[in-house]
Design a protein around this motif. Structure first.
Motif, short mmCIF file in Angstrom:
data_model
loop_
_atom_site.label_atom_id
_atom_site.label_comp_id
_atom_site.label_asym_id
_atom_site.label_seq_id
_atom_site.Cartn_x
_atom_site.Cartn_y
_atom_site.Cartn_z
N SER A 274 0.76 -1.19 -0.04
CA SER A 274 -0.06 -0.06 0.01
C SER A 274 0.69 1.37 0.04
N GLN A 275 1.85 1.21 0.77
CA GLN A 275 2.78 2.51 0.75
C GLN A 275 3.62 2.72 -0.46
N ILE A 276 4.08 1.43 -1.03
CA ILE A 276 4.53 1.63 -2.51
C ILE A 276 3.71 2.22 -3.61
N ASP A 277 2.36 1.91 -3.44
CA ASP A 277 1.44 2.08 -4.28
C ASP A 277 1.18 3.61 -4.17
N ASP A 278 1.03 4.16 -2.88
CA ASP A 278 0.98 5.65 -2.41
C ASP A 278 2.21 6.64 -3.05
N LYS A 279 3.17 6.00 -2.99
CA LYS A 279 4.69 6.33 -3.37
C LYS A 279 4.64 6.55 -4.90
N ARG A 280 3.98 5.37 -5.54
CA ARG A 280 4.06 5.64 -7.17
C ARG A 280 3.09 6.69 -7.69
N VAL A 281 1.92 6.96 -7.13
CA VAL A 281 1.01 7.89 -7.38
C VAL A 281 1.84 9.37 -7.10
N GLU A 282 2.47 9.47 -5.95
CA GLU A 282 3.12 10.78 -5.49
C GLU A 282 4.17 11.03 -6.48
N THR A 283 4.96 10.04 -6.92
CA THR A 283 6.03 10.24 -7.97
C THR A 283 5.68 10.61 -9.22
N GLN A 284 4.32 10.13 -9.52
CA GLN A 284 3.82 10.20 -10.89
C GLN A 284 3.35 11.76 -10.93
N GLN A 285 2.85 12.39 -9.83
CA GLN A 285 2.19 13.55 -10.01
C GLN A 285 3.41 14.46 -9.86
N ARG A 286 4.54 14.08 -9.24
CA ARG A 286 5.85 15.19 -9.16
C ARG A 286 6.47 15.11 -10.45
N VAL A 287 6.28 13.85 -11.40
CA VAL A 287 7.01 13.87 -12.58
C VAL A 287 6.11 14.75 -13.52
#
Length: 94
Positions: free
Chosen positions: A31-44
């Protein structure tokens, strides 16, 4: 012998469900990995937009003019600026 086997199985099951590296911990980490992926995509996406804006600012004056007009309210020489104001309800009543 059966009691020993039962105790070993219970011990292994306890570690599987509640110990370090348990199923619950793996679910939380996923779940934490999924949250970080979403956050990373937003930052990209944000970085891409900023990079495009920087390139526009470096390449010409059109972007600078657009920012000056929208954010600073500037107008070109020879242009006429019209500002329309809405009447307040208090002003109408008077």
């Amino acid at each position: 012998m059966a009691v020993i086997a039962l105790v070993l199985i219970a011990g292994l099951q306890y570690k599987l469900w509640f110990g370090e590296g348990s199923v619950q911990e793996v679910w939380q980490l996923r779940s934490q990995i999924d949250d970080k992926r979403v956050e990373t995509q937003q930052r990209v996406e944000r970085n891409r937009a900023l990079f495009a804006e920087v390139n526009d600012l470096k390449s010409g004056l059109d972007a600078v003019e657009e920012i000056a007009r929208t954010e600073l309210g500037m107008v070109r020489e020879g242009e006429v600026f019209f500002q329309l104001l809405k009447e307040d309800a208090d002003t109408k009543a008077e």
